[in-house]
Structure formats: structure tokens, C-alpha cells
Scaffold this active site. Structure first.
Site, mmCIF file in Angstrom:
data_model
loop_
_atom_site.group_PDB
_atom_site.id
_atom_site.type_symbol
_atom_site.label_atom_id
_atom_site.label_comp_id
_atom_site.label_asym_id
_atom_site.label_seq_id
_atom_site.Cartn_x
_atom_site.Cartn_y
_atom_site.Cartn_z
ATOM 1 N N MET A 418 0.820 -1.201 0.000
ATOM 2 C CA MET A 418 0.000 0.000 0.000
ATOM 3 C C MET A 418 0.860 1.259 0.000
ATOM 4 S SD MET A 418 -1.532 -0.041 3.910
ATOM 5 C CE MET A 418 -2.911 0.980 3.430
ATOM 6 N N CYS A 419 0.269 2.346 -0.476
ATOM 7 C CA CYS A 419 0.921 3.655 -0.462
ATOM 8 C C CYS A 419 -0.140 4.668 -0.028
ATOM 9 C CB CYS A 419 1.542 3.971 -1.813
ATOM 10 S SG CYS A 419 0.399 4.015 -3.215
#
Length: 462
Positions: A418-419
Site C-alpha cells: 500500500m501507499c
């Protein structure tokens, strides 16, 4: 008077065509690598491009000055401290160039780099005061330049403080500011705006860093949150300082069998389609770096090793050829090729494909609630983002630093990547899979901010 701003959207760079239409003479300031637009505008407006001006040796993109001079015979002007290896007219503070009724005056503004020079524009038919400044990489809309690309960062910040307060901020309030970069560029800070211009008065009143009158406080503030330096920036500076080059890198079309052989021999296979298309089916071992959003060139430059062959996979040939041009703009100089016919050609030969599962933030939360010991989370944002808040138990490695399966990640267990939005996570998920992770989940349609906004807990700090 002639004035045109030309924006390179992928890199957030701005260049300028300036001159006098009646006198039929023009100059280009900070030309990008693709020069066709300058030549087209010159022909359309009936002016000769007789001069090329560089504000400094650029560190984030390859200049088109070699191509432009070969095409026009123009004279190249840059501050003498730049010390380039090509023939040029060295300029100093106060140097002037007459383009018909337009006068261009050099304003030495070191800080971003020692040679950095802004250019004042004076329309002598209307008045003696500068109506605009081409501020290059010294002053942006909403922010100032980063000071760490040529000298010690504190030394650069002190130079920048003096250039701002002793030169640029002494200009009239109504003097327009036309910068060399817009938001998204790695040459500035997080405050950079996508707005294309501003004024000295507005920036003085509203830019947080310009409100700091104490030099030591300015230095501390300007270097405290520096983003990672542009990838391969030293190689790009060397290209821009080196002998002028007018050649154009021509990518070679290859068929699926040739791509497979190149991949097995160490070529980097880069899929430039959308993240969704990549996740649904992609060539095994390829990396997802979409060219359909800004920042493609910089992200590719993080991943490509010097002189590493690169094969681009697009939706079609036009898609791939455009991506190859963007690669050249950031100094990716390894042999370039593209899959002729795009991904369709690979699928028509019924060759193997890999896939990456997609999961949104809500589904990630539900799965972590029921499978806390089984599912791993890899956060691939920058360190400053991680410190501001991250999921408890996550592993942190910025996407551009993934050269193997990171420490703390078990390649045999599922891992969610994830970012902040899903874009950088797409690159990182493809890299993890390429390095041997067996069950990779791409977190899409949001990221840590979405998680926090839902009221779920985050951990702040290291």
C-alpha cells in the site's frame, strides 16, 4: 512581444519561447529534450530561434539544447560557473540580451546550484521595469528550490536564502513569476503548486518559506523535509554539461520471442499500461510503471540500472514509443526496445501471464481483523509519510528501494502493498512479484490516508 510557456507534464518542467514577433527573433529558455514544439511555434509565429538560455545545469531531465542548436544554429548562453564542455556564451549577473524590443537581463541566483541564473524580462516599448522573471529552479509557485543537488545542503540553503532576499524579493510586487517547474517535480518541495505562474508580491505574502527572515531558521526549515534526490541526477547533470548531442534515441521493435530472450538475459521489461490492465494480466517478470500518469520518467529512472537494456510493453506501438521518449528525457540511456503490437501480440501467441490480486482499503481492514497473523503489509511511501502515520505492524520500504524481497517480509506468505493512492503500490507490488513473492495483493483506490479517514488506528513516528 512574444511569450509562450511550454510544459512537460510528465516531469513537471516548464520552458519558454520568448522574443519579438515584429523583429522576427526569439530565444528558448530551458529547452526540454523534445524540441518539435519550439520549431513548430517558431515557424507558426514567423520568428527565428537565435538564442538558447539555460538557467542552470539541470539535474532532473535531459536538456534539448544540443538538438535545438543543431536545428537552428542558435547561440547557447549559460552562467560561466556552469563550466560546460560545449561552446557557449558565458554570462554573468547583469548580462543583457536584446530580442527586438524585449530585453532579457541575467539575475544570478545561486542556491539550487551555484550557477543558477534567473532571467528578467523587460518590454522596452512599455516601460523600463521587469514585468516578469523566469525564475528557473530558484522560486516556484508556493515553494522554493531544493538546495542539495550540487553542494552541501546547508550551504545551498544559505545561498538560496540570500538569492531570494537580496535579489528576487527586491523585484516589484507586480512582477510576474514564471517558474521552471510545477507541482510534482523532484526539484522542489511539497508546497509546489500546479498553477503555472504567480507574482512576487503574492509569493512574498503567502509562501511559508519566504516569510522566514532569519537565515538560520530558513536553512533549518528548508532542509528538514527534503524528498529523495532525483534518480540518477548526477548522470543527468553530466549529460547536460557534456558535449552537445543532437542524436535521437530510436527504440527497436521486438517480437514476443525476442522480448522473452532479452528478459532472460537481464533486460528490464516495463509495462506502461494502466495498473488495472497490468494486474489483470502481464508478462512474467515485468514491472508496472504506467506512462498514462505524471511521473513515469522519474519512476522508471529509479528502477533502471545504468546501461541496462529496457523493453517497453504498451497497449500498442504508439503507447510504447511515447514511453521511450519519456525515458530518454530522464537520462535512461540503456538500449531501448518495445514489444511490437503491444500486450496483444504476447497474448495472441498464448504465452504465460502473471496476475496480481487487487484489494481496497476496506477489504484490507476486514482481512487484517480476521487474519492478523497471516497477512503482511508493506508500506512503500517515503519516510516522511511513514513517520506521519502508518499501520501497526507494517514493514516500510520506499517503492524505489525494492531491489529484493525486503527484510521482514516472508515471500511465502501473502503481502498487501500500500501507499497513499495505489499508484506507487502498483510499482512495488510488481517488483515484489518479480523478486519472488508468491502471493502479492495490490491495495487500490486509496491507502494509508483512506485508512486513517475511516477512523482505524495508525502509529506515528519511527
Amino acid at each position: 512581444m512574444l511569450f509562450r510557456q511550454i510544459i512537460h507534464d510528465d516531469l513537471g518542467c516548464a520552458s519558454y519561447l520568448i522574443g519579438d514577433g515584429q523583429a522576427g527573433v526569439a530565444a528558448v529558455v530551458d529547452p526540454r529534450l523534445a524540441i518539435d514544439e519550439y520549431l513548430r511555434l517558431g515557424r507558426y509565429l514567423g520568428v527565428r530561434i537565435e538564442h538558447v538560455l539555460e538557467t542552470h545545469n539541470h539535474a532532473d531531465h535531459v536538456s534539448g539544447h544540443g538538438r535545438l542548436i543543431a536545428a537552428t544554429g542558435a547561440t547557447l548562453h549559460i552562467h560561466r560557473a556552469a563550466a560546460p564542455e560545449y561552446d557557449h556564451d558565458p554570462v554573468d549577473d547583469g548580462w543583457e540580451l536584446e530580442l527586438g524590443r524585449l530585453v532579457v537581463r541575467a539575475l544570478h541566483t545561486p542556491g539550487h546550484r551555484p550557477e543558477h541564473t534567473a532571467f528578467l524580462l523587460i518590454d522596452t516599448a512599455r516601460g523600463p521595469e521587469p514585468w516578469a522573471v523566469l525564475s528557473g529552479d530558484s522560486l516556484f509557485v508556493g515553494d522554493v528550490a531544493r538546495p542539495d543537488l550540487a553542494v552541501d545542503k546547508a550551504e545551498g540553503a544559505r545561498g538560496l536564502f540570500r538569492s531570494l532576499h537580496e535579489a528576487l524579493l527586491t523585484l516589484p510586487d507586480d512582477c510576474e513569476v514564471w517558474p521552471g517547474h510545477l507541482g510534482g517535480s523532484l526539484c522542489g518541495g511539497p508546497g509546489m503548486d500546479l498553477k503555472v505562474s504567480s507574482t512576487i508580491g503574492y509569493e512574498r505574502a503567502h509562501s511559508p518559506l519566504l516569510s522566514i527572515d532569519d537565515e538560520d531558521a530558513f536553512v533549518a526549515r528548508s532542509i528538514s523535509g527534503l524528498a529523495p534526490q532525483p534518480p540518477n541526477f548526477q548522470a543527468i547533470v553530466a549529460l547536460n554539461r557534456g558535449p552537445l548531442r543532437a542524436d535521437r534515441q530510436v527504440p527497436q521493435p521486438v517480437d514476443p520471442g525476442q522480448l522473452a530472450a532479452a528478459r532472460d538475459a537481464g533486460a528490464l521489461v516495463v509495462d506502461v499500461r494502466t495498473e488495472l490492465q497490468f494486474d489483470e494480466a502481464h508478462i512474467p517478470g515485468s514491472v508496472s510503471v504506467t506512462s498514462l500518469r505524471a511521473g513515469f520518467g522519474s519512476r522508471l529512472a529509479w528502477l533502471a540500472r545504468p546501461q541496462q537494456p529496457i523493453v517497453v510493453v504498451g497497449r500498442d506501438d504508439e503507447d510504447a514509443e511515447r514511453a521511450c521518449e519519456l525515458a530518454g528525457a530522464v537520462g535512461v540511456t540503456g538500449p531501448l526496445a518495445y514489444l511490437h503490437g503491444g500486450m496483444t501480440a504476447w497474448r495472441e501467441e498464448r504465452r504465460d501471464v502473471d496476475r496480481i490480486a487487487r484489494i481496497d482499503v476496506g477489504a484490507l481492514h476486514e482481512r487484517l481483523e480476521t487474519d492478523r497473523d497471516g497477512l503482511q503489509v508493506l508500506d512503500v511511501r517515503e519516510r516522511s509519510e511513514w513517520d506521519a502515520g502508518h499501520l501497526d505492524g507494517a514493514v516500510h520500504v520506499p517503492y524505489h528501494d525494492i531491489a529484493e524481497v525486503p527484510d521482514g517480509i516472508d515471500p511465502q506468505r501473502p503481502v498487501a502493498v500500500m501507499c497513499a493512492s495505489g499508484q506507487r503500490a502498483a510499482v512495488a507490488a510488481s517488483l515484489l512479484q518479480r523478486h519472488g513473492a508468491r502471493d502479492v495483493l495490490h491495495v487500490v483506490d486509496g491507502g494509508v490516508g483512506t485508512w486513517r479517514a475511516a477512523g482505524w488506528p495508525v502509529v506515528e513516528g519511527a
